[in-house]
Every structure is written in structure tokens, then in C-alpha cells.
Design a protein around this motif. Structure first.
Motif, PDB file in Angstrom:
ATOM      1  N   ILE A   1       8.985  -0.680  -9.639  1.00 22.36           N
ATOM      2  CA  ILE A   1       8.910  -1.562  -8.466  1.00 22.36           C
ATOM      3  C   ILE A   1      10.155  -1.534  -7.586  1.00 22.36           C
ATOM      4  CG2 ILE A   1       7.194  -3.143  -9.409  1.00 22.36           C
ATOM      5  CD1 ILE A   1       9.505  -5.004 -10.182  1.00 22.36           C
ATOM      6  N   CYS A   2      11.270  -1.023  -8.092  1.00 22.30           N
ATOM      7  CA  CYS A   2      12.508  -0.991  -7.326  1.00 22.30           C
ATOM      8  C   CYS A   2      13.132   0.398  -7.384  1.00 22.30           C
ATOM      9  CB  CYS A   2      13.517  -2.009  -7.866  1.00 22.30           C
ATOM     10  SG  CYS A   2      12.998  -3.728  -7.719  1.00 22.30           S
ATOM     11  N   ASN A   3      13.773   0.797  -6.289  1.00 19.49           N
ATOM     12  CA  ASN A   3      14.516   2.048  -6.255  1.00 19.49           C
ATOM     13  C   ASN A   3      15.692   1.884  -5.294  1.00 19.49           C
ATOM     14  OD1 ASN A   3      13.537   2.437  -3.600  1.00 19.49           O
ATOM     15  ND2 ASN A   3      11.762   3.574  -4.355  1.00 19.49           N
ATOM     16  N   ALA A   4      16.321   2.967  -4.900  1.00 18.87           N
ATOM     17  CA  ALA A   4      17.494   2.896  -4.023  1.00 18.87           C
ATOM     18  C   ALA A   4      17.173   2.273  -2.663  1.00 18.87           C
ATOM     19  CB  ALA A   4      18.099   4.283  -3.833  1.00 18.87           C
ATOM     20  N   ALA A   5      15.917   2.352  -2.238  1.00 18.11           N
ATOM     21  CA  ALA A   5      15.509   1.769  -0.955  1.00 18.11           C
ATOM     22  C   ALA A   5      15.234   0.273  -1.056  1.00 18.11           C
ATOM     23  CB  ALA A   5      14.273   2.491  -0.421  1.00 18.11           C
ATOM     24  N   GLY A   6      15.278  -0.276  -2.259  1.00 19.55           N
ATOM     25  CA  GLY A   6      15.030  -1.701  -2.462  1.00 19.55           C
ATOM     26  C   GLY A   6      13.841  -1.917  -3.367  1.00 19.55           C
ATOM     27  N   CYS A   7      13.367  -3.134  -3.408  1.00 16.19           N
ATOM     28  CA  CYS A   7      12.210  -3.470  -4.239  1.00 16.19           C
ATOM     29  C   CYS A   7      10.951  -3.530  -3.389  1.00 16.19           C
ATOM     30  CB  CYS A   7      12.431  -4.807  -4.945  1.00 16.19           C
ATOM     31  SG  CYS A   7      13.690  -4.705  -6.242  1.00 16.19           S
ATOM     32  N   ARG A   8       9.846  -3.381  -4.058  1.00 19.64           N
ATOM     33  CA  ARG A   8       8.549  -3.370  -3.382  1.00 19.64           C
ATOM     34  C   ARG A   8       8.234  -4.744  -2.805  1.00 19.64           C
ATOM     35  NH1 ARG A   8       3.299  -1.993  -6.830  1.00 19.64           N
ATOM     36  NH2 ARG A   8       2.123  -3.721  -5.989  1.00 19.64           N
ATOM     37  N   HIS A   9       7.632  -4.723  -1.640  1.00 19.65           N
ATOM     38  CA  HIS A   9       7.125  -5.926  -0.984  1.00 19.65           C
ATOM     39  C   HIS A   9       5.735  -5.596  -0.456  1.00 19.65           C
ATOM     40  CE1 HIS A   9      11.459  -6.641  -0.958  1.00 19.65           C
ATOM     41  NE2 HIS A   9      11.146  -7.923  -0.948  1.00 19.65           N
ATOM     42  N   ASP A  10       4.756  -6.408  -0.811  1.00 22.10           N
ATOM     43  CA  ASP A  10       3.389  -6.247  -0.330  1.00 22.10           C
ATOM     44  C   ASP A  10       3.055  -7.429   0.563  1.00 22.10           C
ATOM     45  OD1 ASP A  10       3.156  -3.980  -1.889  1.00 22.10           O
ATOM     46  OD2 ASP A  10       1.835  -4.882  -3.376  1.00 22.10           O
ATOM     47  N   ILE A  11       2.420  -7.138   1.696  1.00 21.86           N
ATOM     48  CA  ILE A  11       2.007  -8.186   2.624  1.00 21.86           C
ATOM     49  C   ILE A  11       0.482  -8.181   2.689  1.00 21.86           C
ATOM     50  CG2 ILE A  11       2.275  -9.161   4.932  1.00 21.86           C
ATOM     51  CD1 ILE A  11       4.944  -8.711   3.378  1.00 21.86           C
ATOM     52  N   TYR A  12      -0.110  -9.360   2.482  1.00 21.38           N
ATOM     53  CA  TYR A  12      -1.558  -9.539   2.524  1.00 21.38           C
ATOM     54  C   TYR A  12      -1.906 -10.492   3.663  1.00 21.38           C
ATOM     55  CZ  TYR A  12      -1.896  -7.482  -2.142  1.00 21.38           C
ATOM     56  OH  TYR A  12      -1.846  -6.624  -3.211  1.00 21.38           O
ATOM     57  N   VAL A  13      -3.112 -10.328   4.209  1.00 22.05           N
ATOM     58  CA  VAL A  13      -3.590 -11.219   5.255  1.00 22.05           C
ATOM     59  C   VAL A  13      -5.051 -11.573   4.991  1.00 22.05           C
ATOM     60  CG1 VAL A  13      -4.310  -9.373   6.850  1.00 22.05           C
ATOM     61  CG2 VAL A  13      -3.672 -11.628   7.760  1.00 22.05           C
ATOM     62  N   SER A  14      -5.405 -12.790   5.388  1.00 21.27           N
ATOM     63  CA  SER A  14      -6.789 -13.241   5.369  1.00 21.27           C
ATOM     64  C   SER A  14      -7.061 -13.947   6.692  1.00 21.27           C
ATOM     65  CB  SER A  14      -7.042 -14.216   4.223  1.00 21.27           C
ATOM     66  OG  SER A  14      -8.318 -14.816   4.375  1.00 21.27           O
ATOM     67  N   ALA A  15      -8.128 -13.526   7.355  1.00 20.77           N
ATOM     68  CA  ALA A  15      -8.543 -14.193   8.587  1.00 20.77           C
ATOM     69  C   ALA A  15      -9.841 -14.938   8.317  1.00 20.77           C
ATOM     70  CB  ALA A  15      -8.711 -13.174   9.708  1.00 20.77           C
ATOM     71  N   GLY A  16      -9.863 -15.667   7.200  1.00 23.08           N
ATOM     72  CA  GLY A  16     -11.046 -16.432   6.825  1.00 23.08           C
ATOM     73  C   GLY A  16     -11.844 -15.788   5.708  1.00 23.08           C
ATOM     74  N   GLY A  17     -11.675 -14.496   5.496  1.00 26.95           N
ATOM     75  CA  GLY A  17     -12.368 -13.784   4.427  1.00 26.95           C
ATOM     76  C   GLY A  17     -11.408 -13.485   3.288  1.00 26.95           C
ATOM     77  N   PRO A  18     -11.717 -12.463   2.491  1.00 29.03           N
ATOM     78  CA  PRO A  18     -10.821 -12.107   1.398  1.00 29.03           C
ATOM     79  C   PRO A  18      -9.487 -11.574   1.930  1.00 29.03           C
ATOM     80  CG  PRO A  18     -12.842 -10.771   1.362  1.00 29.03           C
ATOM     81  CD  PRO A  18     -12.923 -11.659   2.537  1.00 29.03           C
ATOM     82  N   TYR A  19      -8.464 -11.710   1.106  1.00 31.83           N
ATOM     83  CA  TYR A  19      -7.162 -11.153   1.465  1.00 31.83           C
ATOM     84  C   TYR A  19      -7.209  -9.634   1.340  1.00 31.83           C
ATOM     85  CZ  TYR A  19      -4.651 -15.559   1.726  1.00 31.83           C
ATOM     86  OH  TYR A  19      -4.202 -16.796   2.110  1.00 31.83           O
ATOM     87  N   ARG A  20      -6.504  -8.954   2.245  1.00 34.56           N
ATOM     88  CA  ARG A  20      -6.367  -7.502   2.155  1.00 34.56           C
ATOM     89  C   ARG A  20      -4.899  -7.141   2.354  1.00 34.56           C
ATOM     90  NH1 ARG A  20      -6.226  -5.041   7.392  1.00 34.56           N
ATOM     91  NH2 ARG A  20      -6.532  -6.599   9.005  1.00 34.56           N
ATOM     92  N   ARG A  21      -4.461  -6.115   1.638  1.00 30.53           N
ATOM     93  CA  ARG A  21      -3.075  -5.681   1.796  1.00 30.53           C
ATOM     94  C   ARG A  21      -2.970  -4.903   3.097  1.00 30.53           C
ATOM     95  NH1 ARG A  21      -1.518  -2.274  -2.684  1.00 30.53           N
ATOM     96  NH2 ARG A  21      -2.032  -0.530  -1.356  1.00 30.53           N
ATOM     97  N   VAL A  22      -2.003  -5.299   3.941  1.00 32.04           N
ATOM     98  CA  VAL A  22      -1.818  -4.642   5.226  1.00 32.04           C
ATOM     99  C   VAL A  22      -0.501  -3.874   5.300  1.00 32.04           C
ATOM    100  CG1 VAL A  22      -3.322  -6.191   6.513  1.00 32.04           C
ATOM    101  CG2 VAL A  22      -0.894  -6.770   6.255  1.00 32.04           C
ATOM    102  N   LEU A  23       0.387  -4.089   4.315  1.00 32.06           N
ATOM    103  CA  LEU A  23       1.666  -3.385   4.356  1.00 32.06           C
ATOM    104  C   LEU A  23       2.284  -3.380   2.964  1.00 32.06           C
ATOM    105  CD1 LEU A  23       3.786  -2.062   6.266  1.00 32.06           C
ATOM    106  CD2 LEU A  23       4.831  -4.321   6.483  1.00 32.06           C
ATOM    107  N   ARG A  24       2.858  -2.240   2.606  1.00 31.20           N
ATOM    108  CA  ARG A  24       3.654  -2.115   1.385  1.00 31.20           C
ATOM    109  C   ARG A  24       4.914  -1.367   1.798  1.00 31.20           C
ATOM    110  NH1 ARG A  24       1.050   0.141  -3.915  1.00 31.20           N
ATOM    111  NH2 ARG A  24       0.711  -2.101  -4.199  1.00 31.20           N
ATOM    112  N   LEU A  25       6.064  -1.908   1.413  1.00 29.23           N
ATOM    113  CA  LEU A  25       7.319  -1.249   1.737  1.00 29.23           C
ATOM    114  C   LEU A  25       8.377  -1.572   0.703  1.00 29.23           C
ATOM    115  CD1 LEU A  25       9.523  -3.422   3.413  1.00 29.23           C
ATOM    116  CD2 LEU A  25       7.420  -3.527   4.699  1.00 29.23           C
TER     117      LEU A  25
END
Length: 164
Positions: free
Chosen positions: A98-122
Motif C-alpha cells: 500500500i505504500c512506496n516512495a511516492a507515498g501511500c495509496r489513497h482511493d476516492i469513491y463517489v456516490s450520486a445517489g446510487g452505489p459508490y464507485r472508485r473514481v481515483l486511486r493515487l
């Protein structure tokens, strides 16, 4: 000491002695001191579609899913709800997963009323969901010498902020 002074001190002292054990029990239960910082509850409280993804990561980490209080941070707007997962606050025996020289993983999820979906991983040192001028943003603090950056939500995904 006069008889009047003894009579007024004795009831006060007796009351204080009777209340002392109750006060000590209340202090012992209060605050974060008794909370386990690496708790599976912080995972269990996530929406099911997000929790499934986190539990898969826990298997790769070789541990039961557990995280600190700030593992999942959310931000809501009238149009959508966002969740940022901070894997530096996730229990993982295999930190390289989950972590390397660039930092640790971060996942961003969004829900616009329905199920959450991952929109970004960095990978980054930190990310912060923001709300400025009615727009959701993502401030990114890299672990490298790169300068911080900001992305904005365009209704479908995060894009580079345009300078005006």
C-alpha cells in the motif's frame, strides 16, 4: 473547631466521598484513551461496495481488516457524497502493498445517489477533500519534491484545476 463548623463540613465530606467512585468510573469510560486505534469498526462502517474493496486489500496485506479513525474521510454535497480512503491509516503487515516512495495509496469513491464507485486511486503523502466556491476539490500532497496540486470534480471525475 466549633460544633457548627463540624456539622457543616461532615455532610459535604460525606457527599464528596460518596460521589468519588462514580466520577472515577465516568472518567475511565470517557475519551479516546480506551479506544483501540486499530479497529475493525472503522471498516465495518463503510458502505458495502467500498468495504468489499477494502477487505480484498486486507487479504493482500495478510491481516484482518482494521484501520484508525481517520482512514475514511467523507464530504457531502447536494449532488454527491465522496469518501477518501487513507491507506497510511490501514493495518497492513505488507506495507509495500500500500505504500512506496511516492507515498501511500489513497482511493476516492463517489456516490450520486446510487452505489459508490472508485473514481481515483493515487499514491501520495496525503490527500484532502475540500469544498470551495461550491466545487469539490482534492488537495494532493506528494511524498516527493513535487509541489502540491489540486484537482476539481467535474461531475464525472477529478481533473486538473484550471488557473484563471
Amino acid at each position: 473547631m466549633s460544633a457548627w463548623t463540624r456539622r457543616s463540613i461532615t455532610p459535604s465530606l460525606l457527599l464528596a466521598l460518596l460521589l468519588l467512585p462514580a466520577t472515577q468510573r465516568a472518567v475511565a469510560r470517557g475519551g479516546l484513551a480506551g479506544e483501540n486505534p486499530w479497529s475493525p469498526e472503522h471498516i465495518a462502517q463503510l458502505p458495502v461496495e467500498v468495504r468489499i474493496q477494502v477487505e480484498q486489500q486486507a487479504r493482500a496485506c495478510g491481516v484482518s481488516p482494521a484501520a484508525t479513525h481517520y482512514f475514511a474521510v467523507s464530504l457531502g454535497t447536494p449532488q454527491a457524497r465522496f469518501i477518501a480512503l487513507h491507506f497510511e491509516d490501514f493495518a497492513c503487515a505488507e506495507r509495500a502493498a500500500i505504500c512506496n516512495a511516492a507515498g501511500c495509496r489513497h482511493d476516492i469513491y463517489v456516490s450520486a445517489g446510487g452505489p459508490y464507485r472508485r473514481v481515483l486511486r493515487l499514491q501520495a503523502r496525503d490527500v484532502t477533500l475540500t469544498s470551495r466556491d461550491g466545487k469539490v476539490g482534492l488537495d494532493i500532497s506528494p511524498a516527493t519534491a513535487e509541489p502540491p496540486s489540486t484537482l476539481v470534480w467535474d461531475g464525472h471525475h477529478f481533473v486538473a484545476r484550471s488557473e484563471r
